[in-house]
Design an enzyme around this catalytic site. Structure first.
Site, short mmCIF file in Angstrom:
data_model
loop_
_atom_site.label_atom_id
_atom_site.label_comp_id
_atom_site.label_asym_id
_atom_site.label_seq_id
_atom_site.Cartn_x
_atom_site.Cartn_y
_atom_site.Cartn_z
N GLY A 208 0.83 -1.21 0.00
CA GLY A 208 0.00 0.00 0.00
C GLY A 208 0.86 1.25 0.00
O GLY A 208 2.06 1.17 -0.28
N ASN A 209 0.27 2.37 0.29
CA ASN A 209 1.05 3.62 0.37
C ASN A 209 0.37 4.58 1.35
O ASN A 209 -0.67 4.26 1.92
CB ASN A 209 1.20 4.25 -1.02
N HIS A 210 0.98 5.75 1.54
CA HIS A 210 0.54 6.66 2.60
C HIS A 210 -0.61 7.58 2.23
O HIS A 210 -0.96 8.46 3.00
CB HIS A 210 1.71 7.55 3.05
N SER A 211 -1.19 7.43 1.06
CA SER A 211 -2.27 8.33 0.68
C SER A 211 -3.45 8.20 1.67
O SER A 211 -3.78 7.09 2.10
CB SER A 211 -2.74 7.98 -0.74
N ALA A 276 -3.73 7.47 -5.31
CA ALA A 276 -2.33 7.02 -5.41
C ALA A 276 -2.41 5.51 -5.67
O ALA A 276 -2.46 4.70 -4.74
CB ALA A 276 -1.60 7.31 -4.12
#
Ligand code: C5P
Length: 405
Positions: A208-211, A276
């Site tokens: 995943g990512n920090h969005s 994102a």
């Protein structure tokens, strides 16, 4: 100067030292052409006199639902108004509004108001940063009310920080902008992708990512406030939004986001890709939890669909696409190449260099680059205002209606 000609505004004043600014606020509303009905909590009358406000507003001020002279119908007031503004809003009245308590003329009117409600909190730093305040502000926002952000600076207590009521000029211009833009997107359908995507590795893990989805949610709320019908495809985000014109569809993976976007795009006038999206996903997510055994583990990744590029190809005359670019070097040139490659009409260039911009912040600093090479750069602002700038630019390049008044 904002134009509020003929608008009927209820101004609710609660018991904060910032109540002294309500005199200026009333005066500015009147100068902008509005009719102002002032409501005060009993506490606020300790800070500023109802006589000052009734003189400035040229109407009687109500401080009670019932008094010896009259019964003030909060239901009628709620129907009369084009907008209700609570400024300053104390932590106490904020908590009451967030929980449906109606024990005075302001909270009772708020509960029966059908018009848009704006609230400008004012409190000391520690009260503002208390988790219950943050939760109550979020609840009010989720009910569809409009937060007028607090300012930062010296507070009446001597502490320095966030919690100051927004300046009266800023409040009046927020309302001016609201009414000017109110129906400009009426009849338009807009698709917005937002948040991160989670690509499963096994049943319990993901890439995943920090969005957070904040920027996309701000765009959805601003577009809905302007009258658009919004389809918001939101990846796994802790945030939510509620508005009668926002259809919220939650998805997990890039594949699901792609499918959702593909199915609604044909009926849309524009798509804004603020998600994102993970570029790669595990080729074969394991069916069982992967056990820890070997010293090293490799995952095979395959490329995800590029939603913006795909919809950019499918776009037909009269449809517009807007994307985001987060670049760390050669920012402008790279963003323009991206705009071209994905056949976008507008690209929002984010910088990570500025304090307060990008992921997990409530503010953002962007430049807007258009297909026709026009460029505009903006200061660091709350994401809701960034959303307004992006929609203004889209409305201009698509030659849609921009101003309602
Ligand atoms: O290529 P890059 O990821 O930098 O492009 C960013 C833009 O493209 C954003 O608007 C993003 O939402 C969109 N995008 C997409 N699908 C992907 C990757 C990016 O829609 N798989």
């Amino acid at each position: 100067m904002a134009n509020l000609q003929g608008k009927r505004i209820i101004l609710g004043i609660t018991g904060s030292i910032a109540a002294y600014k309500a005199a200026m606020l009333t005066r500015l509303f009147i100068k902008a052409g509005a009719e102002v009905q002032v409501l005060m909590t009993p506490g606020s009358t300790q800070f500023i006199s109802p006589l000052t406000l009734s003189t400035l507003s040229k109407r009687p001020v109500y401080t009670q639902v019932t008094s010896e002279e009259s019964w003030n119908s909060h239901v009628e007031l709620g129907l009369w108004a084009d907008a209700m503004v609570v400024a300053p809003l104390t932590a106490n009245t904020l908590a009451k509004m967030a929980h449906g308590i109606c024990d005075n003329i302001i909270t009772a009117t708020y509960l029966s108001a059908r018009c848009p409600v704006f609230f400008a909190p004012a409190m000391d730093l520690d009260m503002w940063t208390h988790p219950s305040t943050a939760e109550n502000v979020e609840r009010l926002r989720l009910f569809g009310n409009y937060l007028i952000e607090v300012g930062t600076g010296e507070l009446a207590s001597g502490l320095v920080g966030a919690g100051r009521m927004a300046e009266p000029e800023a409040i009046v211009s927020t309302l001016g902008r609201y009414f000017r833009k109110a129906d400009t997107l009426h009849g338009r359908r807009i698709l917005i992708t937002a948040g991160p995507t989670h690509e499963p590795i096994d049943p319990v893990r993901f890439i995943g990512n920090h969005s957070t989805g904040k920027m996309g949610i701000a765009l959805a709320e601003e577009a809905a406030a302007r009258g658009a019908q919004v389809h918001l495809v939101l990846g796994p985000s802790a945030l939510a939004t509620q508005h009668p014109r926002i259809e919220l569809q939650r998805v997990q993976t890039a594949g699901e986001m792609h499918e959702a976007a593909l199915s609604v795009f044909p009926g849309c006038d524009a798509a804004i890709f603020s998600a994102a999206v993970a570029d790669y996903r595990p080729a074969q997510p394991a069916e069982q939890k992967i056990k820890k055994s070997a010293e090293a583990l490799s995952l095979d990744l395959v490329k995800n669909p590029d939603i913006a590029a795909d919809l950019g190809q499918r776009k037909t005359a009269g449809q517009y696409t807007v994307g985001f670019a987060l670049e760390t070097q050669d920012a402008e040139a790279n963003a323009l190449r991206k705009l071209e490659r994905k056949n976008m009409d507008l690209i929002v260039l984010n910088t990570l260099e500025d304090e307060g911009a990008g992921f997990q912040h409530d503010t953002n600093k962007v430049s807007l680059l258009r297909k026709d090479n026009k460029k505009r750069s903006f200061e660091l602002k709350p994401k809701r205002e960034v959303a307004a700038d992006i929609l203004d630019e889209l409305q201009e390049l698509a030659a849609w209606k921009k101003d309602g008044l």
